[in-house]
Design a protein around this motif. Structure first.
Motif, short mmCIF file in Angstrom:
data_model
loop_
_atom_site.label_atom_id
_atom_site.label_comp_id
_atom_site.label_asym_id
_atom_site.label_seq_id
_atom_site.Cartn_x
_atom_site.Cartn_y
_atom_site.Cartn_z
N PRO A 119 0.83 -1.20 0.00
CA PRO A 119 0.00 0.00 0.00
C PRO A 119 0.87 1.26 0.00
CG PRO A 119 0.11 -0.90 2.21
CD PRO A 119 0.87 -1.85 1.31
N HIS A 120 0.40 2.29 -0.66
CA HIS A 120 1.09 3.58 -0.64
C HIS A 120 0.11 4.59 -0.06
CE1 HIS A 120 3.38 7.05 -1.65
NE2 HIS A 120 4.33 6.32 -2.20
N CYS A 121 0.32 4.89 1.22
CA CYS A 121 -0.64 5.72 1.95
C CYS A 121 -0.64 7.18 1.49
CB CYS A 121 -0.38 5.64 3.45
SG CYS A 121 -0.68 3.98 4.07
N ALA A 122 0.49 7.70 1.02
CA ALA A 122 0.51 9.10 0.57
C ALA A 122 -0.33 9.28 -0.70
CB ALA A 122 1.94 9.55 0.32
N TYR A 123 -0.31 8.29 -1.57
CA TYR A 123 -1.06 8.38 -2.82
C TYR A 123 -2.40 7.66 -2.77
CZ TYR A 123 3.21 10.20 -4.89
OH TYR A 123 4.31 10.96 -5.18
N LEU A 124 -2.68 6.98 -1.66
CA LEU A 124 -3.91 6.18 -1.52
C LEU A 124 -4.06 5.20 -2.69
CD1 LEU A 124 -6.52 8.74 -0.14
CD2 LEU A 124 -5.03 7.18 1.12
N LYS A 125 -3.00 4.42 -2.91
CA LYS A 125 -3.00 3.44 -4.00
C LYS A 125 -2.29 2.18 -3.55
CE LYS A 125 -2.58 6.84 -7.68
NZ LYS A 125 -3.43 6.70 -8.79
N THR A 126 -2.59 1.11 -4.22
CA THR A 126 -1.81 -0.11 -4.13
C THR A 126 -1.73 -0.70 -5.53
OG1 THR A 126 -1.48 -2.19 -2.94
CG2 THR A 126 -3.73 -1.65 -3.53
N LYS A 127 -0.67 -1.42 -5.77
CA LYS A 127 -0.49 -2.05 -7.07
C LYS A 127 -0.28 -3.54 -6.87
CE LYS A 127 1.24 2.07 -9.23
NZ LYS A 127 2.10 2.61 -10.26
N LEU A 128 -0.85 -4.33 -7.78
CA LEU A 128 -0.69 -5.77 -7.72
C LEU A 128 -0.60 -6.32 -9.12
CD1 LEU A 128 -4.04 -7.26 -7.79
CD2 LEU A 128 -3.96 -5.33 -6.23
#
Length: 179
Positions: A119-128
């Protein structure tokens, strides 16, 4: 975003049960949690009941401040991220709790590890990774604020109710009987 890093990562995965498939808009991603949690209300929305759960011996802390919580059972459900043209689906174990929450579910480290989704909390994203390449799942800071506000209201009402129970006072003014 007004405050990068100050918002919870709230996503909208699809959860698949034998009876029903639902896309939930309030699923908290918590990289600090060692379990995945499903609320009893969410279980009902999926067309499931307590009889569909397996026994669990998990006890956890941190949901209700100062108290431990025992789930009513556990269940394995498929979680799906992406859209109809490009998605990834994995079976996930959830501890089912009979609590009130601003969220439908909480996805902890077991889910992040299963999907290999940092998870990337600064950008509010996750990649899979998906079958056709990378899937980027994006949260919404407005949804995060809405959940935080609703969660604060719920917590405040629970604290007030508990204080009234401890003091024996009623939230309602006493009615005077006519003489």
């Amino acid at each position: 975003m007004l405050n990068p890093g100050g918002y919870a990562l709230v996503l909208d995965p699809t959860i698949i049960a034998p009876q029903r498939t639902c896309k939930f808009s309030r699923v908290l991603v918590d990289g600090g949690s060692s379990i995945n949690i499903l609320l009893r209300d969410t279980l009902a929305k999926l067309g499931l009941a307590a009889k569909d759960l397996e026994p669990t011996w998990t006890i956890f802390h941190g949901i209700v401040p100062g108290l431990s919580c025992s789930p009513i059972g556990r269940i394995r459900l498929d979680v799906l991220f992406g859209d109809s043209s490009h998605f990834r689906r994995e079976p996930i174990w959830f501890e089912v709790v009979d609590l009130s929450s601003a969220y439908h579910a909480l996805l902890g480290r077991p889910t992040l590890a299963k999907f290999m989704a940092p998870p990337h909390c600064a950008y509010l994203k996750t990649k899979l990774s998906g079958p056709k390449g990378l899937i980027t799942v994006t949260g919404d800071y407005r949804k995060s604020l809405e959940c935080a506000r609703d969660g604060a209201k719920l917590a405040e009402s629970l604290v007030i109710a508990e204080e009234r129970c401890q003091t024996g006072s009623s939230p309602w003014p006493k009615k005077r009987r006519p003489r």
